[in-house]
Design a protein around this motif. Structure first.
Motif, PDB file in Angstrom:
ATOM      1  N   LEU A 142      51.067  -3.934 -11.074  1.00 17.88           N
ATOM      2  CA  LEU A 142      52.215  -2.882 -10.902  1.00 17.88           C
ATOM      3  C   LEU A 142      51.652  -1.618 -10.647  1.00 17.88           C
ATOM      4  CD1 LEU A 142      54.269  -4.294 -13.960  1.00 17.88           C
ATOM      5  CD2 LEU A 142      54.557  -4.922 -11.535  1.00 17.88           C
ATOM      6  N   THR A 143      52.523  -0.807  -9.872  1.00 20.57           N
ATOM      7  CA  THR A 143      52.196   0.546  -9.557  1.00 20.57           C
ATOM      8  C   THR A 143      53.587   1.210  -9.888  1.00 20.57           C
ATOM      9  OG1 THR A 143      52.460   0.236  -7.246  1.00 20.57           O
ATOM     10  CG2 THR A 143      50.109   0.120  -8.154  1.00 20.57           C
ATOM     11  N   LEU A 144      53.684   2.390  -9.985  1.00 23.18           N
ATOM     12  CA  LEU A 144      54.901   3.302  -9.943  1.00 23.18           C
ATOM     13  C   LEU A 144      55.220   3.523  -8.430  1.00 23.18           C
ATOM     14  CD1 LEU A 144      57.154   4.512 -11.205  1.00 23.18           C
ATOM     15  CD2 LEU A 144      55.605   6.911 -11.384  1.00 23.18           C
ATOM     16  N   HIS A 145      56.249   3.056  -7.754  1.00 25.97           N
ATOM     17  CA  HIS A 145      56.669   3.374  -6.440  1.00 25.97           C
ATOM     18  C   HIS A 145      57.723   4.706  -6.438  1.00 25.97           C
ATOM     19  CE1 HIS A 145      57.686   2.769  -2.384  1.00 25.97           C
ATOM     20  NE2 HIS A 145      58.816   2.749  -2.758  1.00 25.97           N
ATOM     21  N   ALA A 146      58.585   4.618  -7.393  1.00 28.77           N
ATOM     22  CA  ALA A 146      59.553   5.729  -7.268  1.00 28.77           C
ATOM     23  C   ALA A 146      60.176   5.890  -8.402  1.00 28.77           C
ATOM     24  CB  ALA A 146      60.601   5.443  -6.054  1.00 28.77           C
ATOM     25  N   SER A 147      60.595   7.109  -8.606  1.00 30.65           N
ATOM     26  CA  SER A 147      61.299   7.613  -9.894  1.00 30.65           C
ATOM     27  C   SER A 147      62.341   8.332  -9.203  1.00 30.65           C
ATOM     28  CB  SER A 147      60.442   8.718 -10.655  1.00 30.65           C
ATOM     29  OG  SER A 147      61.198   9.171 -11.903  1.00 30.65           O
ATOM     30  N   PHE A 148      63.590   8.410 -10.086  1.00 23.40           N
ATOM     31  CA  PHE A 148      64.946   9.227  -9.585  1.00 23.40           C
ATOM     32  C   PHE A 148      65.222  10.327 -10.423  1.00 23.40           C
ATOM     33  CE2 PHE A 148      64.572   4.982  -7.764  1.00 23.40           C
ATOM     34  CZ  PHE A 148      65.520   5.198  -6.478  1.00 23.40           C
ATOM     35  N   LEU A 149      65.463  11.180  -9.922  1.00 21.90           N
ATOM     36  CA  LEU A 149      66.089  12.716 -10.469  1.00 21.90           C
ATOM     37  C   LEU A 149      67.297  12.997  -9.956  1.00 21.90           C
ATOM     38  CD1 LEU A 149      62.771  14.811 -11.018  1.00 21.90           C
ATOM     39  CD2 LEU A 149      64.067  13.568 -12.874  1.00 21.90           C
ATOM     40  N   PRO A 150      68.329  13.447 -10.550  1.00 23.83           N
ATOM     41  CA  PRO A 150      69.639  13.853  -9.926  1.00 23.83           C
ATOM     42  C   PRO A 150      69.315  15.454  -9.570  1.00 23.83           C
ATOM     43  CG  PRO A 150      69.815  14.127 -12.288  1.00 23.83           C
ATOM     44  CD  PRO A 150      68.480  13.347 -12.133  1.00 23.83           C
ATOM     45  N   GLN A 151      70.038  15.627  -8.357  1.00 24.57           N
ATOM     46  CA  GLN A 151      70.059  17.135  -7.735  1.00 24.57           C
ATOM     47  C   GLN A 151      71.539  17.478  -7.437  1.00 24.57           C
ATOM     48  OE1 GLN A 151      70.788  17.883  -4.522  1.00 24.57           O
ATOM     49  NE2 GLN A 151      70.563  15.766  -3.714  1.00 24.57           N
ATOM     50  N   ASP A 152      71.790  18.708  -7.831  1.00 28.72           N
ATOM     51  CA  ASP A 152      73.187  19.129  -7.582  1.00 28.72           C
ATOM     52  C   ASP A 152      73.067  20.040  -6.321  1.00 28.72           C
ATOM     53  OD1 ASP A 152      72.253  20.861  -8.935  1.00 28.72           O
ATOM     54  OD2 ASP A 152      73.691  21.052 -10.594  1.00 28.72           O
ATOM     55  N   ASP A 153      71.937  20.430  -5.807  1.00 28.70           N
ATOM     56  CA  ASP A 153      71.911  21.420  -4.611  1.00 28.70           C
ATOM     57  C   ASP A 153      70.703  21.067  -4.069  1.00 28.70           C
ATOM     58  OD1 ASP A 153      71.143  23.598  -2.969  1.00 28.70           O
ATOM     59  OD2 ASP A 153      71.981  25.096  -4.308  1.00 28.70           O
ATOM     60  N   PRO A 200      50.879   8.227  -1.050  1.00 28.10           N
ATOM     61  CA  PRO A 200      51.977   7.990  -0.273  1.00 28.10           C
ATOM     62  C   PRO A 200      52.719   7.004  -1.080  1.00 28.10           C
ATOM     63  CG  PRO A 200      49.884   7.021   0.883  1.00 28.10           C
ATOM     64  CD  PRO A 200      49.601   8.139  -0.282  1.00 28.10           C
ATOM     65  N   GLY A 201      52.161   5.961  -2.099  1.00 26.73           N
ATOM     66  CA  GLY A 201      52.871   5.029  -2.833  1.00 26.73           C
ATOM     67  C   GLY A 201      53.859   5.810  -3.743  1.00 26.73           C
ATOM     68  N   THR A 202      53.588   6.920  -4.332  1.00 26.47           N
ATOM     69  CA  THR A 202      54.408   7.369  -5.135  1.00 26.47           C
ATOM     70  C   THR A 202      55.477   8.483  -4.837  1.00 26.47           C
ATOM     71  OG1 THR A 202      52.661   7.148  -6.739  1.00 26.47           O
ATOM     72  CG2 THR A 202      54.213   8.514  -7.492  1.00 26.47           C
ATOM     73  N   SER A 203      56.646   8.356  -5.168  1.00 26.02           N
ATOM     74  CA  SER A 203      57.938   9.060  -4.769  1.00 26.02           C
ATOM     75  C   SER A 203      58.927   9.497  -5.785  1.00 26.02           C
ATOM     76  CB  SER A 203      58.745   8.525  -3.518  1.00 26.02           C
ATOM     77  OG  SER A 203      57.704   8.315  -2.398  1.00 26.02           O
ATOM     78  N   VAL A 204      59.652  10.601  -5.471  1.00 23.73           N
ATOM     79  CA  VAL A 204      60.644  10.987  -6.513  1.00 23.73           C
ATOM     80  C   VAL A 204      61.876  11.140  -5.221  1.00 23.73           C
ATOM     81  CG1 VAL A 204      61.402  12.619  -7.711  1.00 23.73           C
ATOM     82  CG2 VAL A 204      59.067  12.434  -8.010  1.00 23.73           C
ATOM     83  N   VAL A 205      62.809  10.328  -5.825  1.00 24.38           N
ATOM     84  CA  VAL A 205      63.947  10.426  -4.990  1.00 24.38           C
ATOM     85  C   VAL A 205      65.002  11.286  -5.860  1.00 24.38           C
ATOM     86  CG1 VAL A 205      65.990   8.923  -4.191  1.00 24.38           C
ATOM     87  CG2 VAL A 205      63.900   7.892  -4.219  1.00 24.38           C
ATOM     88  N   LEU A 206      65.394  12.641  -5.189  1.00 20.97           N
ATOM     89  CA  LEU A 206      66.456  13.470  -5.538  1.00 20.97           C
ATOM     90  C   LEU A 206      67.729  13.001  -5.019  1.00 20.97           C
ATOM     91  CD1 LEU A 206      63.931  16.486  -4.661  1.00 20.97           C
ATOM     92  CD2 LEU A 206      64.258  15.292  -7.103  1.00 20.97           C
TER      93      LEU A 206
END
Length: 135
Positions: free
Chosen positions: A3-14, A50-56
């Motif tokens: 297993l690897t960490l692919h994506a994490s999610f953080l909220p953004q309001d701007d 490239p395999g690790t992302s943060v989705v805002l």
């Protein structure tokens, strides 16, 4: 398991402020930017990983989130207690020196009782960004 960490999610309001923080200040590369106005999902990640992302993403948009829950999400974001991420660097002092004048400092570099040396900032949406020193 492999297993690897692919994506994490953080909220953004701007979205523009989020880009200024993650792309311009932290040096992440933009991997995707979809949507319009405040309804944008921006994917960023560290250069060379490239395999690790943060989705805002826009906060509280899931159709199953109630209005009460949405208000709670925004209240927690305003307090800085809703979401966070932990990053790592080989030179914590250099990173702190670069960020401290341009980001909301929560904690200066310190050796924690559990052995980690770290510092912390808030991104423009209030998310806690903790940066640890790699050993």
């Amino acid at each position: 398991m492999d297993l690897t960490l692919h994506a994490s999610f953080l909220p953004q309001d701007d979205p523009d402020a989020a880009l200024a923080f993650y792309r311009d200040l932290l040096g992440f590369e933009v991997r995707g930017d979809v949507g319009k106005g405040s309804m944008r999902w921006i994917t960023v990640g560290p250069v060379g990983q490239p395999g690790t992302s943060v989705v805002l993403h826009p906060p509280g948009i899931d159709p199953d989130v109630t209005e009460d829950e949405r208000r709670t999400i925004f209240a927690m974001m305003a307090k800085g207690t809703y979401a966070g991420i932990v990053l790592a660097t080989a030179d914590l002092d250099a990173v702190f020196d670069r960020l401290q004048a341009r980001a909301d400092v929560v904690q200066e570099p310190i050796k924690q009782p559990w052995g980690v040396r770290d510092c912390a900032f808030r991104d423009p949406a209030g998310n806690l960004v903790r940066i640890q020193e790699r050993n």
